[in-house]
Write a protein that holds these residues in place. Structure first.
Motif, PDB file in Angstrom:
ATOM      1  N   ILE A 121       0.828  -1.213   0.000  1.00 22.88           N
ATOM      2  CA  ILE A 121       0.000   0.000   0.000  1.00 22.88           C
ATOM      3  C   ILE A 121       0.860   1.261   0.000  1.00 22.88           C
ATOM      4  N   LEU A 122       1.919   1.300   0.815  1.00 21.83           N
ATOM      5  CA  LEU A 122       2.752   2.501   0.848  1.00 21.83           C
ATOM      6  C   LEU A 122       3.485   2.717  -0.467  1.00 21.83           C
ATOM      7  N   ALA A 123       3.808   1.626  -1.158  1.00 18.11           N
ATOM      8  CA  ALA A 123       4.432   1.789  -2.480  1.00 18.11           C
ATOM      9  C   ALA A 123       3.458   2.442  -3.452  1.00 18.11           C
ATOM     10  N   VAL A 124       2.191   2.054  -3.389  1.00 18.95           N
ATOM     11  CA  VAL A 124       1.171   2.682  -4.231  1.00 18.95           C
ATOM     12  C   VAL A 124       1.056   4.165  -3.896  1.00 18.95           C
ATOM     13  N   VAL A 125       0.962   4.463  -2.602  1.00 17.87           N
ATOM     14  CA  VAL A 125       0.827   5.851  -2.150  1.00 17.87           C
ATOM     15  C   VAL A 125       2.061   6.663  -2.551  1.00 17.87           C
ATOM     16  N   GLY A 126       3.258   6.098  -2.356  1.00 20.31           N
ATOM     17  CA  GLY A 126       4.486   6.811  -2.694  1.00 20.31           C
ATOM     18  C   GLY A 126       4.603   7.117  -4.171  1.00 20.31           C
ATOM     19  N   ARG A 127       4.213   6.148  -5.016  1.00 25.04           N
ATOM     20  CA  ARG A 127       4.306   6.369  -6.466  1.00 25.04           C
ATOM     21  C   ARG A 127       3.284   7.389  -6.956  1.00 25.04           C
ATOM     22  N   ALA A 128       2.139   7.446  -6.275  1.00 21.22           N
ATOM     23  CA  ALA A 128       1.065   8.330  -6.737  1.00 21.22           C
ATOM     24  C   ALA A 128       1.217   9.756  -6.243  1.00 21.22           C
ATOM     25  N   ALA A 129       1.938   9.944  -5.147  1.00 17.96           N
ATOM     26  CA  ALA A 129       1.989  11.258  -4.507  1.00 17.96           C
ATOM     27  C   ALA A 129       2.929  12.203  -5.251  1.00 17.96           C
ATOM     28  N   ALA A 130       2.567  13.472  -5.246  1.00 17.55           N
ATOM     29  CA  ALA A 130       3.472  14.503  -5.747  1.00 17.55           C
ATOM     30  C   ALA A 130       4.661  14.603  -4.799  1.00 17.55           C
ATOM     31  N   PRO A 131       5.853  14.920  -5.318  1.00 24.89           N
ATOM     32  CA  PRO A 131       7.053  14.952  -4.454  1.00 24.89           C
ATOM     33  C   PRO A 131       6.878  15.812  -3.211  1.00 24.89           C
ATOM     34  N   GLU A 132       6.199  16.955  -3.335  1.00 31.54           N
ATOM     35  CA  GLU A 132       6.059  17.847  -2.187  1.00 31.54           C
ATOM     36  C   GLU A 132       5.120  17.297  -1.121  1.00 31.54           C
ATOM     37  N   HIS A 133       4.315  16.280  -1.480  1.00 32.91           N
ATOM     38  CA  HIS A 133       3.379  15.682  -0.527  1.00 32.91           C
ATOM     39  C   HIS A 133       3.777  14.276  -0.093  1.00 32.91           C
ATOM     40  N   ARG A 134       4.866  13.728  -0.644  1.00 30.56           N
ATOM     41  CA  ARG A 134       5.116  12.290  -0.481  1.00 30.56           C
ATOM     42  C   ARG A 134       5.258  11.884   0.985  1.00 30.56           C
ATOM     43  N   SER A 135       6.085  12.572   1.734  1.00 28.80           N
ATOM     44  CA  SER A 135       6.295  12.197   3.136  1.00 28.80           C
ATOM     45  C   SER A 135       4.995  12.329   3.932  1.00 28.80           C
ATOM     46  N   MET A 136       4.227  13.380   3.655  1.00 31.51           N
ATOM     47  CA  MET A 136       2.972  13.600   4.367  1.00 31.51           C
ATOM     48  C   MET A 136       1.944  12.527   4.031  1.00 31.51           C
ATOM     49  N   THR A 137       1.820  12.157   2.754  1.00 30.43           N
ATOM     50  CA  THR A 137       0.845  11.131   2.381  1.00 30.43           C
ATOM     51  C   THR A 137       1.233   9.772   2.955  1.00 30.43           C
ATOM     52  N   LEU A 138       2.544   9.488   3.013  1.00 28.35           N
ATOM     53  CA  LEU A 138       2.981   8.247   3.654  1.00 28.35           C
ATOM     54  C   LEU A 138       2.621   8.256   5.132  1.00 28.35           C
ATOM     55  N   GLY A 139       2.724   9.429   5.762  1.00 26.70           N
ATOM     56  CA  GLY A 139       2.333   9.541   7.160  1.00 26.70           C
ATOM     57  C   GLY A 139       0.846   9.338   7.360  1.00 26.70           C
ATOM     58  N   ILE A 140       0.034   9.909   6.475  1.00 24.99           N
ATOM     59  CA  ILE A 140      -1.421   9.754   6.586  1.00 24.99           C
ATOM     60  C   ILE A 140      -1.820   8.294   6.400  1.00 24.99           C
ATOM     61  N   ALA A 141      -1.243   7.638   5.389  1.00 24.53           N
ATOM     62  CA  ALA A 141      -1.579   6.232   5.154  1.00 24.53           C
ATOM     63  C   ALA A 141      -1.146   5.356   6.322  1.00 24.53           C
ATOM     64  N   THR A 142       0.020   5.634   6.881  1.00 23.49           N
ATOM     65  CA  THR A 142       0.477   4.873   8.041  1.00 23.49           C
ATOM     66  C   THR A 142      -0.441   5.107   9.231  1.00 23.49           C
ATOM     67  N   ALA A 143      -0.887   6.358   9.397  1.00 23.13           N
ATOM     68  CA  ALA A 143      -1.797   6.671  10.497  1.00 23.13           C
ATOM     69  C   ALA A 143      -3.113   5.919  10.377  1.00 23.13           C
TER      70      ALA A 143
END
Length: 413
Positions: A121-143
């Motif tokens: 799932i995090l690989a999907v989120v990481g590939r889909a996220a814009a670079p400026e949001h990547r760390s934040m979206t990974l945090g949201i998905a982990t949360a």
């Protein structure tokens, strides 16, 4: 021409959160079954502990395999395969009557968690996220995984009041299959660079395995698995047996928490609740500060919190304070570690590369759960295995410091 800013919250991210939340709600509840299963069959505590430990190890082994399946055949096919394995393992476990049968079937559950969990799932989120949001979206998905933990253990405790543990396992199998309704929205547009897309998996793996920083990240994630798996599997039982009872006229009793077993289940929920904020905050910090120093700080704070908890009297108040503190740090390592892997080695094979790092996490998880049960049977409590966890936490705090976060010549992800 005005460039449209990429949104942070997308249907894909919401779908990813749903899959993670339901999967981790079930996974976080296993500690609640420690005492009911041991009492029904008259097993030693180590028997069911070994089943959970094997589940963690199978999860770790399955993570790079499911990552490779997702990258070769598609993310959604990997998730469907994982959900079927997860649900099937739960149903079959409900009919297990010997330690060997239950321990063997937890291999299937572990592979199922691998197919529906962070690696894919995090690989999907990481590939889909814009670079400026990547760390934040990974945090949201982990949360989202922590959000599942908030209600997973308490719901299991409530259901055990109405159904035998076997029935609860079957209900949870249905919950896992329900998560597949989110799949139509789980579609990622690859954002890897052209150079990354042209590299083979073998080339990227060789570069990673030859890099000392990748080895340090691998070793550092070990203690995270040890601590988290031990607490998930044994903390409810530890609280039940080692904590003083809630005051009859106190705040907890007014909330319906009148026994230490109920407090143990609530403690897992409190950890999950605190971690929602902690993980999102860690994702936010990961875009702004050096990840290796953030990881070292998290492991240091975990170590200090664990020392204070075990040297002070264990009371309902200390259980809740520790749960809040540990919860804030619980999965905060995941967006930072996965983001660090993506940053160093690119997005194309992030699932497989993070999967190998996560294997270290799950080897630690195996030892934390198994040693918890084994040392309990030998000593009658969890004190010694708790101190071992403190030691490995301090090790991880140190081992992240030499990681070289900047890789000249590679495009940052």
């Amino acid at each position: 021409m005005t460039q449209t800013k990429a949104p942070l919250i997308t249907p894909m991210l919401i779908a990813a959160c749903v899959v993670l939340m339901l999967g981790f709600a079930v996974r976080a509840s296993f500690g609640v079954f420690q005492i009911p299963i041991a009492e029904e069959f008259g097993w030693a505590r180590s028997e069911f502990s070994l089943a959970i430990a094997i589940q963690n190890l199978a999860w770790g082994i399955g993570q790079p395999l499911f990552g490779a399946v997702a990258e070769r055949f598609g993310d959604r096919r990997a998730i469907i395969l994982g959900a079927i394995a997860y649900a099937g393992g739960l149903v079959l476990t409900a009919f297990a009557t010997t330690p060997f049968a239950m321990q063997s079937l937890e291999v299937l559950v572990g592979f199922g968690i691998a197919g529906t969990g962070f690696g894919v799932i995090l690989a999907v989120v990481g590939r889909a996220a814009a670079p400026e949001h990547r760390s934040m979206t990974l945090g949201i998905a982990t949360a989202a995984g922590s959000a599942g933990q908030v209600f997973g253990a308490p719901v299991a405790e409530i259901l055990l009041g109405y159904f035998p543990w076997q029935g609860v396992f079957i209900i949870f199998a249905g919950v896992i299959l329900m998560s597949l309704f989110a799949l139509p929205f789980l579609r990622a547009t690859p954002m890897a660079s052209k150079a990354e897309l042209e590299e083979s998996l073998g080339t990227v793996l060789k570069r990673a395995f030859r890099d000392p920083s990748y080895t340090l990240i691998f070793l550092g994630f070990f203690s995270c698995g040890y601590q988290l798996a031990f607490i998930t599997a044994h903390f409810p039982a530890m609280v039940t047996e080692m904590c003083g009872p809630p005051a009859p006229n106190g705040m907890l009793a007014a909330l319906g928490i009148t026994t230490t077993s109920a407090l143990g289940a609530v403690a897992i929920a409190v950890i999950g609740l605190a971690n929602i904020a902690g993980t999102i905050y860690a994702g936010w910090l990961g875009n702004r500060f050096t990840r290796k120093y953030l990881l070292a700080g998290i492991y240091t704070l975990r170590t200090l919190a664990s020392i204070l908890f075990i040297v002070l009297p264990i009371t309902p108040a200390s259980v809740l304070i520790f749960s809040l503190a540990m919860g804030a740090l619980w999965l905060a390592t995941v967006p930072l570690t996965s983001g660090l892997v993506a940053h160093l080695y690119g997005l194309r094979y992030m699932g497989t590369l993070y999967g190998f790092v996560f294997l270290s996490h799950q080897i630690g998880g195996f030892l934390g759960v198994w040693l918890g049960g084994k040392m309990y049977d030998l000593t009658g409590d969890y004190t010694l295995v708790w101190w071992i966890g403190i030691g490995v936490g301090a090790f991880s705090a140190i081992v992240h410091l030499p990681v070289r976060e900047h890789r000249p010549g590679l495009a940052a992800a």
